[in-house]
Write a protein that holds these residues in place. Structure first.
Motif, PDB file in Angstrom:
ATOM      1  N   ALA A 266       0.830  -1.203   0.000  1.00  0.00           N
ATOM      2  CA  ALA A 266       0.000   0.000   0.000  1.00  0.00           C
ATOM      3  C   ALA A 266       0.864   1.252   0.000  1.00  0.00           C
ATOM      4  CB  ALA A 266      -0.911  -0.004   1.228  1.00  0.00           C
ATOM      5  N   VAL A 267       0.229   2.360  -0.371  1.00  0.00           N
ATOM      6  CA  VAL A 267       0.859   3.678  -0.312  1.00  0.00           C
ATOM      7  C   VAL A 267       0.634   4.240   1.088  1.00  0.00           C
ATOM      8  CG1 VAL A 267       0.984   5.983  -1.314  1.00  0.00           C
ATOM      9  CG2 VAL A 267       0.426   4.016  -2.772  1.00  0.00           C
ATOM     10  N   VAL A 268       1.724   4.595   1.760  1.00  0.00           N
ATOM     11  CA  VAL A 268       1.673   5.015   3.151  1.00  0.00           C
ATOM     12  C   VAL A 268       2.242   6.426   3.289  1.00  0.00           C
ATOM     13  CG1 VAL A 268       2.478   4.487   5.497  1.00  0.00           C
ATOM     14  CG2 VAL A 268       1.917   2.621   3.915  1.00  0.00           C
ATOM     15  N   TYR A 269       1.524   7.263   4.037  1.00  0.00           N
ATOM     16  CA  TYR A 269       2.000   8.612   4.348  1.00  0.00           C
ATOM     17  C   TYR A 269       3.075   8.515   5.421  1.00  0.00           C
ATOM     18  CZ  TYR A 269       1.918  13.338   6.381  1.00  0.00           C
ATOM     19  OH  TYR A 269       2.266  14.574   6.882  1.00  0.00           O
ATOM     20  N   LYS A 270       4.270   9.049   5.116  1.00  0.00           N
ATOM     21  CA  LYS A 270       5.404   8.929   6.024  1.00  0.00           C
ATOM     22  C   LYS A 270       5.740  10.220   6.760  1.00  0.00           C
ATOM     23  CE  LYS A 270       7.468   5.648   6.185  1.00  0.00           C
ATOM     24  NZ  LYS A 270       7.236   4.479   7.064  1.00  0.00           N
ATOM     25  N   GLY A 271       5.058  11.288   6.441  1.00  0.00           N
ATOM     26  CA  GLY A 271       5.360  12.594   7.000  1.00  0.00           C
ATOM     27  C   GLY A 271       5.349  13.618   5.894  1.00  0.00           C
ATOM     28  N   SER A 272       5.427  14.893   6.251  1.00  0.00           N
ATOM     29  CA  SER A 272       5.258  15.974   5.281  1.00  0.00           C
ATOM     30  C   SER A 272       6.123  15.790   4.040  1.00  0.00           C
ATOM     31  CB  SER A 272       5.596  17.313   5.950  1.00  0.00           C
ATOM     32  OG  SER A 272       5.409  18.376   5.051  1.00  0.00           O
ATOM     33  N   GLY A 273       5.450  15.699   2.884  1.00  0.00           N
ATOM     34  CA  GLY A 273       6.127  15.582   1.607  1.00  0.00           C
ATOM     35  C   GLY A 273       6.636  14.196   1.265  1.00  0.00           C
ATOM     36  N   ASN A 274       6.234  13.182   1.996  1.00  0.00           N
ATOM     37  CA  ASN A 274       6.837  11.869   1.814  1.00  0.00           C
ATOM     38  C   ASN A 274       5.792  10.768   1.856  1.00  0.00           C
ATOM     39  OD1 ASN A 274       8.662   9.769   1.631  1.00  0.00           O
ATOM     40  ND2 ASN A 274       9.399   9.958   3.731  1.00  0.00           N
TER      41      ASN A 274
ATOM     42  N   GLY B  35      -7.023   2.848   4.168  1.00  0.00           N
ATOM     43  CA  GLY B  35      -7.131   3.338   2.813  1.00  0.00           C
ATOM     44  C   GLY B  35      -6.973   2.261   1.760  1.00  0.00           C
ATOM     45  N   GLY B  36      -7.337   2.622   0.532  1.00  0.00           N
ATOM     46  CA  GLY B  36      -7.407   1.659  -0.555  1.00  0.00           C
ATOM     47  C   GLY B  36      -6.400   1.851  -1.669  1.00  0.00           C
ATOM     48  N   GLN B  37      -5.342   2.673  -1.466  1.00  0.00           N
ATOM     49  CA  GLN B  37      -4.243   2.682  -2.436  1.00  0.00           C
ATOM     50  C   GLN B  37      -3.354   1.488  -2.090  1.00  0.00           C
ATOM     51  OE1 GLN B  37      -2.434   6.585  -2.553  1.00  0.00           O
ATOM     52  NE2 GLN B  37      -4.347   7.557  -3.166  1.00  0.00           N
ATOM     53  N   SER B  38      -3.896   0.330  -2.374  1.00  0.00           N
ATOM     54  CA  SER B  38      -3.323  -0.927  -1.893  1.00  0.00           C
ATOM     55  C   SER B  38      -3.736  -2.056  -2.834  1.00  0.00           C
ATOM     56  CB  SER B  38      -3.814  -1.218  -0.477  1.00  0.00           C
ATOM     57  OG  SER B  38      -5.240  -1.248  -0.433  1.00  0.00           O
ATOM     58  N   GLU B  39      -3.241  -3.248  -2.547  1.00  0.00           N
ATOM     59  CA  GLU B  39      -3.622  -4.405  -3.355  1.00  0.00           C
ATOM     60  C   GLU B  39      -4.967  -4.977  -2.922  1.00  0.00           C
ATOM     61  OE1 GLU B  39       0.645  -6.298  -4.641  1.00  0.00           O
ATOM     62  OE2 GLU B  39       0.015  -6.578  -2.540  1.00  0.00           O
ATOM     63  N   TYR B  40      -5.239  -4.907  -1.615  1.00  0.00           N
ATOM     64  CA  TYR B  40      -6.483  -5.441  -1.062  1.00  0.00           C
ATOM     65  C   TYR B  40      -6.981  -4.486   0.015  1.00  0.00           C
ATOM     66  CZ  TYR B  40      -4.671  -9.656  -3.277  1.00  0.00           C
ATOM     67  OH  TYR B  40      -4.173 -10.546  -4.198  1.00  0.00           O
ATOM     68  N   VAL B  41      -8.319  -4.424   0.174  1.00  0.00           N
ATOM     69  CA  VAL B  41      -8.900  -3.508   1.152  1.00  0.00           C
ATOM     70  C   VAL B  41     -10.220  -4.077   1.660  1.00  0.00           C
ATOM     71  CG1 VAL B  41     -10.206  -2.117  -0.535  1.00  0.00           C
ATOM     72  CG2 VAL B  41      -9.393  -1.069   1.599  1.00  0.00           C
ATOM     73  N   MET B  42     -10.548  -3.733   2.897  1.00  0.00           N
ATOM     74  CA  MET B  42     -11.844  -4.123   3.471  1.00  0.00           C
ATOM     75  C   MET B  42     -12.826  -2.975   3.331  1.00  0.00           C
ATOM     76  SD  MET B  42     -14.065  -3.857   6.310  1.00  0.00           S
ATOM     77  CE  MET B  42     -13.202  -3.487   7.836  1.00  0.00           C
ATOM     78  N   VAL B  43     -14.043  -3.308   2.910  1.00  0.00           N
ATOM     79  CA  VAL B  43     -15.117  -2.335   2.755  1.00  0.00           C
ATOM     80  C   VAL B  43     -16.305  -2.770   3.612  1.00  0.00           C
ATOM     81  CG1 VAL B  43     -16.770  -1.308   1.144  1.00  0.00           C
ATOM     82  CG2 VAL B  43     -14.406  -1.700   0.424  1.00  0.00           C
ATOM     83  N   PRO B  44     -16.725  -1.970   4.592  1.00  0.00           N
ATOM     84  CA  PRO B  44     -17.870  -2.339   5.432  1.00  0.00           C
ATOM     85  C   PRO B  44     -19.198  -2.016   4.758  1.00  0.00           C
ATOM     86  CG  PRO B  44     -16.989  -0.239   6.144  1.00  0.00           C
ATOM     87  CD  PRO B  44     -16.101  -0.710   5.020  1.00  0.00           C
TER      88      PRO B  44
END
Length: 405
Positions: free
Chosen positions: A6-14, A143-152
């Motif tokens: 998945a795409v992960v937020y690592k901190g400002s600008g990253n 979040g869903g910028q990933s290969e798999y995600v759960m949706v309720p």
């Protein structure tokens, strides 16, 4: 068990692509998860193999460090996928279904949902009404910028495409149903666009372009798009919009008058939000600019659709007021002109079926309007950087390499 990236937020600008936990039908603890949501069982949900997931300007606000999003947050609220697992309480959605996921998470049971206000569901976010995947202060749903995600709440929320083969042929358009097409359409509808209308759209990013295309679908006579970015304005002109380069001109009314013969429009849509800049060659950040300018150029009795994002917490704001979402808005001008303001998240479910049919029947070409560009999951960090610099593209992530580029 399969892995998950998945795409992960690592901190400002990253941002970075990382291995994360494979989804379960339960909300586990993690970055941004509200403590009251930890351990929440979702037998009413499904697991999706993500087919497409898009980068949104709202994600970019977080990545720039302009929200209180925690490092480690998995990004992505624009999701289209194939159902590969269903919870025991799911009755109508089946394995193998190809579906669009509204970015609003909604239970279908509360008063707000029953009144079609799925953008302010009362049961999915302990902090306040409304929720979304992979977004700050929205309950912590992964979040869903990933290969798999759960949706309720799958039976209530998911929009199933009637024919998978047909849907895959139109997938670049259909992927926009999770957010930006309904959001742009909601902005145009909220602004009262109808046949013969003259419309001003502030912002030529993907949502602004979607609003402009939506205004055309609703029968607008003239759609004018304003922005500071020449490349994005060229994209707006590519499907028949008039444009105003606000980096060169500081008087919006004069520019509209050159196009229409009068310095005002019937209605306007704000697709910029709280990181707005002023107008003219010396422009700098001025967060109330768009709201004040659309009041100025919209005729008396007109409506203003405001799908552009405004937040209650902006640590990068210019002053202490703006840090808590308090802006210097000329509300007296809007009151004097009897304007109608419509704000907030878009209730995606109110629109996504009819917009799906417009796509499947060839009436809407939203992928062309927003310049949909397919990338791999590993290319997401570079796409975030390009988008931050103003690329006139809507980046569509293809996590499993299914789409033809």
């Amino acid at each position: 068990m399969a892995g998950n990236r998945a795409v992960v937020y690592k901190g400002s600008g990253n941002v970075a692509v990382e291995d994360i936990q494979y989804p379960e039908l339960i909300l586990r603890d993690g970055p941004g998860v509200n403590p009251k949501n930890v351990g929440r069982k979702c037998d009413h949900g499904v697991i999706l193999k993500v087919v497409t997931t898009n980068i949104c300007g709202s994600d970019q606000h977080m990545v720039r460090g302009r929200t209180t999003a925690p490092a480690g947050l998995v990004l992505g609220h624009e999701i289209t996928g194939e159902v590969i697992e269903v919870g025991r309480d799911v009755e109508f959605i089946q394995k193998g279904d190809l579906v669009s996921v509204p970015f609003n998470i909604a239970c279908g049971r509360c008063r707000a949902c029953k009144e079609q206000h799925t953008h302010v569901c009362l049961n999915v976010n302990p902090d306040r009404p409304g929720s979304a995947y992979g977004y700050v202060d929205m309950g912590g749903w992964v979040g869903g910028q990933s290969e798999y995600v759960m949706v309720p709440y799958a039976d209530f929320q998911l929009l199933k495409f009637p024919d998978k083969d047909q849907a895959m042929e139109k997938i670049r358009d259909l992927t926009m149903l999770s957010d930006i097409f309904p959001t742009g359409y909601h902005g145009a509808v909220s602004a009262g666009v109808r046949p013969g209308s003259t419309v001003y759209v502030a912002g030529a990013g993907p949502v602004g372009l979607a609003a402009a295309h939506s205004a055309q679908l609703l029968g607008a006579a003239v759609v004018i798009v304003g922005d500071l970015n020449p490349e994005r304005l060229e994209q707006a002109r590519s499907f028949g919009c008039e444009t105003v380069d606000l980096s060169k001109h500081d008087n919006l009314g004069e520019q509209i008058e050159q196009i229409l013969g009068v310095p005002e429009v019937d209605c306007a849509v704000d697709c910029v939000g709280f990181e707005a800049h002023g107008h003219g060659p010396q422009h700098s950040e001025a967060p109330a600019t768009v709201l004040n300018s659309i009041m100025q150029v919209t005729r008396a009795g007109g409506k203003l659709g405001i799908p552009g994002l405004y937040v209650t917490g902006d640590p990068g704001a210019l002053d202490e007021d703006a840090k808590i979402g308090t802006l210097k808005i000329r509300f007296g001008l809007g009151w004097a002109k009897a304007h109608t303001f419509v704000t907030g998240q878009t209730p995606v479910m109110k629109y996504h079926y009819e917009l799906m049919m417009s796509i499947l029947r060839g009436r809407a070409q939203i992928a062309k309007a927003v310049n949909a560009t397919v990338i791999s999951l590993d290319e997401a960090p570079q796409a975030y950087a390009a988008f931050d610099k103003g690329a006139a593209r809507k980046y569509v992530i293809d996590p499993h390499g299914i789409l033809k580029k």
